[in-house]
Design a protein around this motif. Structure first.
Motif, mmCIF file in Angstrom:
data_model
loop_
_atom_site.group_PDB
_atom_site.id
_atom_site.type_symbol
_atom_site.label_atom_id
_atom_site.label_comp_id
_atom_site.label_asym_id
_atom_site.label_seq_id
_atom_site.Cartn_x
_atom_site.Cartn_y
_atom_site.Cartn_z
ATOM 1 N N GLY A 124 0.410 -0.994 -0.029
ATOM 2 C CA GLY A 124 -0.500 0.066 0.324
ATOM 3 C C GLY A 124 1.192 1.574 0.462
ATOM 4 N N ALA A 125 2.094 1.493 -0.701
ATOM 5 C CA ALA A 125 2.590 2.241 -0.812
ATOM 6 C C ALA A 125 1.806 3.432 -2.020
ATOM 7 N N SER A 126 2.133 4.918 -1.038
ATOM 8 C CA SER A 126 1.277 5.681 -1.841
ATOM 9 C C SER A 126 2.293 7.217 -1.572
ATOM 10 N N VAL A 127 2.038 7.701 -2.374
ATOM 11 C CA VAL A 127 2.200 9.040 -2.619
ATOM 12 C C VAL A 127 1.188 10.203 -2.562
ATOM 13 N N SER A 128 0.798 11.384 -2.219
ATOM 14 C CA SER A 128 -0.828 11.675 -2.203
ATOM 15 C C SER A 128 -0.523 13.022 -1.889
ATOM 16 N N ASP A 141 2.166 20.497 0.955
ATOM 17 C CA ASP A 141 2.411 18.516 1.808
ATOM 18 C C ASP A 141 2.328 18.128 0.886
ATOM 19 N N VAL A 142 2.746 16.846 1.398
ATOM 20 C CA VAL A 142 3.374 15.605 0.206
ATOM 21 C C VAL A 142 3.423 14.498 1.210
ATOM 22 N N PHE A 143 1.962 13.976 1.037
ATOM 23 C CA PHE A 143 2.004 12.654 2.728
ATOM 24 C C PHE A 143 2.438 11.412 1.751
ATOM 25 N N VAL A 144 3.476 10.738 2.634
ATOM 26 C CA VAL A 144 3.573 9.240 2.385
ATOM 27 C C VAL A 144 2.761 8.090 3.063
ATOM 28 N N ALA A 145 2.083 7.156 3.456
ATOM 29 C CA ALA A 145 2.286 6.076 3.473
ATOM 30 C C ALA A 145 2.296 4.966 2.503
ATOM 31 N N PHE A 146 2.627 3.839 4.016
ATOM 32 C CA PHE A 146 2.779 2.050 3.447
ATOM 33 C C PHE A 146 2.270 1.371 4.780
ATOM 34 N N GLU A 147 2.762 -0.073 4.342
ATOM 35 C CA GLU A 147 2.274 -1.192 5.704
ATOM 36 C C GLU A 147 3.683 -1.840 5.457
ATOM 37 N N LEU A 148 4.828 -2.057 6.436
ATOM 38 C CA LEU A 148 5.893 -3.507 6.463
ATOM 39 C C LEU A 148 5.067 -4.428 6.998
ATOM 40 N N GLU A 149 4.885 -5.502 6.290
ATOM 41 C CA GLU A 149 4.490 -6.666 6.813
ATOM 42 C C GLU A 149 6.184 -7.535 6.910
ATOM 43 N N LYS A 150 6.220 -7.398 8.268
ATOM 44 C CA LYS A 150 7.270 -8.024 8.740
ATOM 45 C C LYS A 150 6.980 -9.382 9.392
ATOM 46 N N SER A 151 7.875 -10.178 8.866
ATOM 47 C CA SER A 151 8.322 -11.644 9.007
ATOM 48 C C SER A 151 9.848 -11.981 10.298
ATOM 49 N N GLY A 152 10.241 -11.301 10.049
ATOM 50 C CA GLY A 152 11.665 -11.462 11.404
ATOM 51 C C GLY A 152 12.120 -10.533 11.628
ATOM 52 N N SER A 171 14.364 13.846 2.959
ATOM 53 C CA SER A 171 14.648 12.649 4.023
ATOM 54 C C SER A 171 13.720 12.711 5.178
ATOM 55 N N LEU A 172 12.832 11.752 5.238
ATOM 56 C CA LEU A 172 11.767 11.736 6.337
ATOM 57 C C LEU A 172 12.122 10.199 7.475
ATOM 58 N N SER A 173 11.094 10.327 8.370
ATOM 59 C CA SER A 173 11.553 9.657 9.706
ATOM 60 C C SER A 173 11.700 7.839 9.272
ATOM 61 N N THR A 174 11.967 7.550 10.140
ATOM 62 C CA THR A 174 12.002 6.039 9.739
ATOM 63 C C THR A 174 11.526 5.449 11.206
ATOM 64 N N SER A 175 10.058 6.131 11.513
ATOM 65 C CA SER A 175 9.731 5.460 12.853
ATOM 66 C C SER A 175 8.262 4.875 12.314
ATOM 67 N N LEU A 176 7.902 3.659 12.619
ATOM 68 C CA LEU A 176 7.034 3.566 12.485
ATOM 69 C C LEU A 176 5.953 2.990 13.872
ATOM 70 N N GLU A 177 4.326 3.092 13.736
ATOM 71 C CA GLU A 177 3.955 3.580 14.250
ATOM 72 C C GLU A 177 3.216 2.335 15.287
ATOM 73 N N THR A 178 2.378 2.492 16.431
ATOM 74 C CA THR A 178 2.645 1.990 17.517
ATOM 75 C C THR A 178 2.669 0.469 17.236
ATOM 76 N N ASP A 179 1.848 -0.131 15.961
ATOM 77 C CA ASP A 179 1.187 -1.189 15.670
ATOM 78 C C ASP A 179 2.356 -1.831 15.236
ATOM 79 N N GLY A 180 3.079 -1.247 15.065
ATOM 80 C CA GLY A 180 4.428 -2.164 14.166
ATOM 81 C C GLY A 180 4.426 -1.951 13.152
ATOM 82 N N LYS A 181 3.519 -1.749 12.126
ATOM 83 C CA LYS A 181 3.938 -2.044 10.889
ATOM 84 C C LYS A 181 3.330 -1.065 10.090
ATOM 85 N N SER A 182 2.856 0.014 10.853
ATOM 86 C CA SER A 182 1.883 1.183 9.641
ATOM 87 C C SER A 182 2.480 2.162 9.291
ATOM 88 N N TYR A 183 3.002 3.449 8.590
ATOM 89 C CA TYR A 183 3.799 4.503 7.948
ATOM 90 C C TYR A 183 3.122 5.475 7.816
#
Length: 325
Positions: A124-128, A141-152, A171-183
């Motif tokens: 779901g990587a998107s630029v809006s 303002d350019v918004f970025v979103a994606f979801e990291l599907e972690k398997s390790g 350069s943007l932040s590298t922090s995921l949200e509290t669910d550990g996968k959303s950005y």
């Protein structure tokens, strides 16, 4: 840790220990490794793995001393993005056999299972908005979103919005949200931002591997009739002996056609350095094609720059690495 690559192919390394491989002789045995993927029956023929063979001991007097037992032997198992486990991690089987020189029957055989985890995925990587339309004296303002599907143990190590033709990026932040996968994050583009093709580039590390995921988008300007420019460059050969030459060639474009008689600046950056040095000028012909022979002194990167005009935006070529041996 073994896992499937998100794209292309890779290898899974393994190490086996062989007890008394020479059996009191100077002849090396034949070591065979094969494997079965998740769901495959080991009673059927396996897939071939690569294994480093031992070498014969040199004949000498007194007789050579065999290496201390056990002997470590390394190998690799091929894996590709098409190998998709049915679960988050699948069980694969590796079988190794050791057959003495001249024999037809193995004297040693070992079978083991190991876990292969699912590939890293960015969903779901998107630029809006897309396209991004720049306006004079205003920030967009350019918004970025994606979801990291972690398997390790995946970690997001870099997120950036970068121009494909210019040295322009955010350069943007590298922090995921509290669910550990959303950005989610954003950057402010202003009227000085380069136009043309851009990409969202997400860099993820997993163990010793690094993967990049990209999503393209466009940046435009209102009230501007300038044409975009682009330089495509190749180097041949890319490995040269000291004192020998390589040829830099390609084509410079204004819009979708060749840029007639364009004079460009050639730059070089020594590998390991952050500084680009001006080398000279390169001109294109009537169809935008160019060619320049250079004699590299050091291993490093080459690139060309086309200076912008009142009717055309400037641009940089891609980097080309030339290794001096």
């Amino acid at each position: 840790m073994a896992f499937i690559p998100p794209t292309g192919s890779d290898t899974i390394p393994f190490v086996i220990k062989v007890n008394n491989p020479y059996g009191g002789t100077t002849k090396a045995p034949t070591i065979k490794a094969e494997f079965w993927k998740e769901g495959e029956q080991t009673s059927s023929a396996g897939h071939a793995a690569t294994v480093t063979q031992l070498t014969d001991l040199a004949n000498s007097t007194p007789a050579p001393t065999p290496p201390a037992s056990p002997v470590e032997v390394k190998g690799t198992i091929p894996v590709s993005s098409s190998d998709k486990p049915t679960t988050a991690s699948g069980k694969w089987t590796l079988k190794v056999t050791v057959t003495p020189d001249g024999a037809t029957t193995p004297v040693d055989s070992k079978e083991t299972t190991f876990e292969v985890k699912a590939a890293t995925r960015v969903n779901g990587a998107s630029v809006s908005p897309n396209p991004v339309t720049l306006k004079s004296n205003k920030e967009v303002d350019v918004f970025v979103a994606f979801e990291l599907e972690k398997s390790g143990d995946e970690k997001v190590t870099d997120v950036r919005l970068e121009s494909k033709s210019y040295d322009d990026y955010f350069s943007l932040s590298t922090s995921l949200e509290t669910d550990g996968k959303s950005y989610h994050d954003s950057a402010a583009f202003d009227y000085s931002t380069s136009t043309g093709s851009w990409q969202l580039k997400i860099t993820v590390t997993r163990g010793s591997k690094t993967y990049s995921f990209v999503k393209g988008f466009e940046v435009r300007k209102t009230g501007s009739s300038k044409a975009a420019s682009k330089i495509k460059m190749t180097a041949s050969p890319t490995k040269v002996k000291k004192g020998k030459t390589t040829k830099l060639s390609g084509k410079v474009y204004r819009g979708s056609t060749g840029w007639n008689k364009k004079i460009m600046k050639l730059y070089f950056k020594k590998k390991g350095s952050s500084k680009w040095s001006f080398v000279g000028y390169v001109g294109s012909n009537s169809s935008g094609k160019f060619s320049k022979t250079v004699k590299p002194k050091y291993t490093g990167y080459w690139r060309l720059a086309a200076t912008g005009t009142s009717s055309t935006y400037g641009s940089y070529s891609n980097y080309k690495l030339v290794t001096v041996k």
